[in-house]
Motif scaffolding. Structure first.
Motif, PDB file in Angstrom:
ATOM      1  N   GLN A   3       0.850  -1.189   0.000  1.00  0.00           N
ATOM      2  CA  GLN A   3       0.000   0.000   0.000  1.00  0.00           C
ATOM      3  C   GLN A   3       0.884   1.236   0.000  1.00  0.00           C
ATOM      4  O   GLN A   3       1.863   1.295   0.737  1.00  0.00           O
ATOM      5  N   LEU A   4       0.503   2.196  -0.831  1.00  0.00           N
ATOM      6  CA  LEU A   4       1.277   3.423  -0.980  1.00  0.00           C
ATOM      7  C   LEU A   4       0.401   4.617  -0.608  1.00  0.00           C
ATOM      8  O   LEU A   4      -0.732   4.718  -1.092  1.00  0.00           O
ATOM      9  N   VAL A   5       0.946   5.498   0.207  1.00  0.00           N
ATOM     10  CA  VAL A   5       0.195   6.679   0.634  1.00  0.00           C
ATOM     11  C   VAL A   5       1.050   7.917   0.405  1.00  0.00           C
ATOM     12  O   VAL A   5       2.107   8.070   1.031  1.00  0.00           O
ATOM     13  N   GLU A   6       0.573   8.789  -0.486  1.00  0.00           N
ATOM     14  CA  GLU A   6       1.290  10.025  -0.786  1.00  0.00           C
ATOM     15  C   GLU A   6       0.863  11.141   0.154  1.00  0.00           C
ATOM     16  O   GLU A   6      -0.273  11.155   0.643  1.00  0.00           O
ATOM     17  N   SER A   7       1.768  12.077   0.364  1.00  0.00           N
ATOM     18  CA  SER A   7       1.472  13.275   1.155  1.00  0.00           C
ATOM     19  C   SER A   7       2.396  14.390   0.710  1.00  0.00           C
ATOM     20  O   SER A   7       3.367  14.153  -0.016  1.00  0.00           O
ATOM     21  N   GLY A   8       2.078  15.612   1.146  1.00  0.00           N
ATOM     22  CA  GLY A   8       2.953  16.743   0.864  1.00  0.00           C
ATOM     23  C   GLY A   8       2.479  17.666  -0.233  1.00  0.00           C
ATOM     24  O   GLY A   8       3.114  18.687  -0.502  1.00  0.00           O
ATOM     25  N   SER A  21       6.003  13.028  -0.303  1.00  0.00           N
ATOM     26  CA  SER A  21       6.440  11.781   0.322  1.00  0.00           C
ATOM     27  C   SER A  21       5.484  10.669  -0.062  1.00  0.00           C
ATOM     28  O   SER A  21       4.300  10.910  -0.278  1.00  0.00           O
ATOM     29  N   CYS A  22       6.011   9.470  -0.121  1.00  0.00           N
ATOM     30  CA  CYS A  22       5.191   8.285  -0.387  1.00  0.00           C
ATOM     31  C   CYS A  22       5.618   7.214   0.600  1.00  0.00           C
ATOM     32  O   CYS A  22       6.736   6.702   0.519  1.00  0.00           O
ATOM     33  N   ALA A  23       4.736   6.906   1.532  1.00  0.00           N
ATOM     34  CA  ALA A  23       5.012   5.886   2.533  1.00  0.00           C
ATOM     35  C   ALA A  23       4.452   4.550   2.068  1.00  0.00           C
ATOM     36  O   ALA A  23       3.292   4.465   1.653  1.00  0.00           O
ATOM     37  N   ALA A  24       5.284   3.523   2.140  1.00  0.00           N
ATOM     38  CA  ALA A  24       4.900   2.200   1.662  1.00  0.00           C
ATOM     39  C   ALA A  24       4.802   1.217   2.808  1.00  0.00           C
ATOM     40  O   ALA A  24       5.613   1.232   3.732  1.00  0.00           O
ATOM     41  N   SER A  25       3.814   0.354   2.724  1.00  0.00           N
ATOM     42  CA  SER A  25       3.727  -0.746   3.675  1.00  0.00           C
ATOM     43  C   SER A  25       4.458  -1.945   3.101  1.00  0.00           C
ATOM     44  O   SER A  25       4.756  -1.989   1.910  1.00  0.00           O
ATOM     45  N   GLY A  26       4.768  -2.929   3.919  1.00  0.00           N
ATOM     46  CA  GLY A  26       5.389  -4.137   3.416  1.00  0.00           C
ATOM     47  C   GLY A  26       6.883  -4.198   3.688  1.00  0.00           C
ATOM     48  O   GLY A  26       7.582  -3.189   3.665  1.00  0.00           O
ATOM     49  N   ARG A  27       7.366  -5.422   3.917  1.00  0.00           N
ATOM     50  CA  ARG A  27       8.772  -5.609   4.282  1.00  0.00           C
ATOM     51  C   ARG A  27       9.688  -5.687   3.091  1.00  0.00           C
ATOM     52  O   ARG A  27      10.894  -5.752   3.245  1.00  0.00           O
ATOM     53  N   THR A  28       9.152  -5.706   1.873  1.00  0.00           N
ATOM     54  CA  THR A  28       9.998  -5.858   0.690  1.00  0.00           C
ATOM     55  C   THR A  28      10.186  -4.549  -0.056  1.00  0.00           C
ATOM     56  O   THR A  28      10.659  -4.545  -1.184  1.00  0.00           O
ATOM     57  N   ASN A  77      10.864   3.131   4.648  1.00  0.00           N
ATOM     58  CA  ASN A  77       9.897   2.698   3.624  1.00  0.00           C
ATOM     59  C   ASN A  77       9.254   3.896   2.927  1.00  0.00           C
ATOM     60  O   ASN A  77       8.036   3.912   2.692  1.00  0.00           O
ATOM     61  N   THR A  78      10.051   4.868   2.582  1.00  0.00           N
ATOM     62  CA  THR A  78       9.514   6.102   2.020  1.00  0.00           C
ATOM     63  C   THR A  78      10.335   6.554   0.819  1.00  0.00           C
ATOM     64  O   THR A  78      11.561   6.448   0.815  1.00  0.00           O
ATOM     65  N   VAL A  79       9.635   7.058  -0.172  1.00  0.00           N
ATOM     66  CA  VAL A  79      10.268   7.677  -1.326  1.00  0.00           C
ATOM     67  C   VAL A  79       9.807   9.131  -1.384  1.00  0.00           C
ATOM     68  O   VAL A  79       8.674   9.448  -0.998  1.00  0.00           O
TER      69      VAL A  79
END
Length: 124
Positions: A3-8, A21-28, A77-79
């Protein structure tokens, strides 16, 4: 599943800056290539920037080269997308995307997962 969630996103005057910012869930997350795309009203979704899994490989659309910088923090976990010298033509909804096969590219079909987008509006 990622799951990807953008903000900013937000409203900024021409010449200003924003950092998405884009916060990602998941360990990979650290194995995924990540990209930013944008879509303006009445236009097709277009590529903005992409980054490889380690951050060592980046790729930009000509329209944003030298103004935008993509980066990532795998520990968080962020781009990110640092956008400077913004122009009214940059107004769009900005989407974060992830490619589980780690390919860095500008074709939307490469990407498996997409966020919901964040609005960026640049006033003149």
């Amino acid at each position: 599943q990622v799951q990807l969630v953008e903000s900013g996103g937000g409203l900024v005057q021409a010449g200003g800056s924003l950092r998405l910012s884009c916060a990602a869930s998941g360990r990979t997350f650290s194995s995924y290539a990540m990209g930013w795309f944008r879509q303006a009203p009445g236009k097709e979704r277009e590529f903005v920037a992409a980054i490889g899994w380690s951050g060592g490989s980046t790729y930009y659309a000509n329209s944003v080269k030298d103004r935008f910088t993509i980066s990532r923090d795998n520990a968080k976990n962020t781009v990110y997308l640092q956008m400077n010298s913004l122009e009214p033509e940059d107004t769009a909804v900005y989407y974060c995307a992830a490619d589980s096969r780690g390919r860095v590219g500008g074709w939307p079909g490469l990407y498996d997962y997409w966020g919901q987008g964040t609005q960026v509006t640049v006033s003149s």
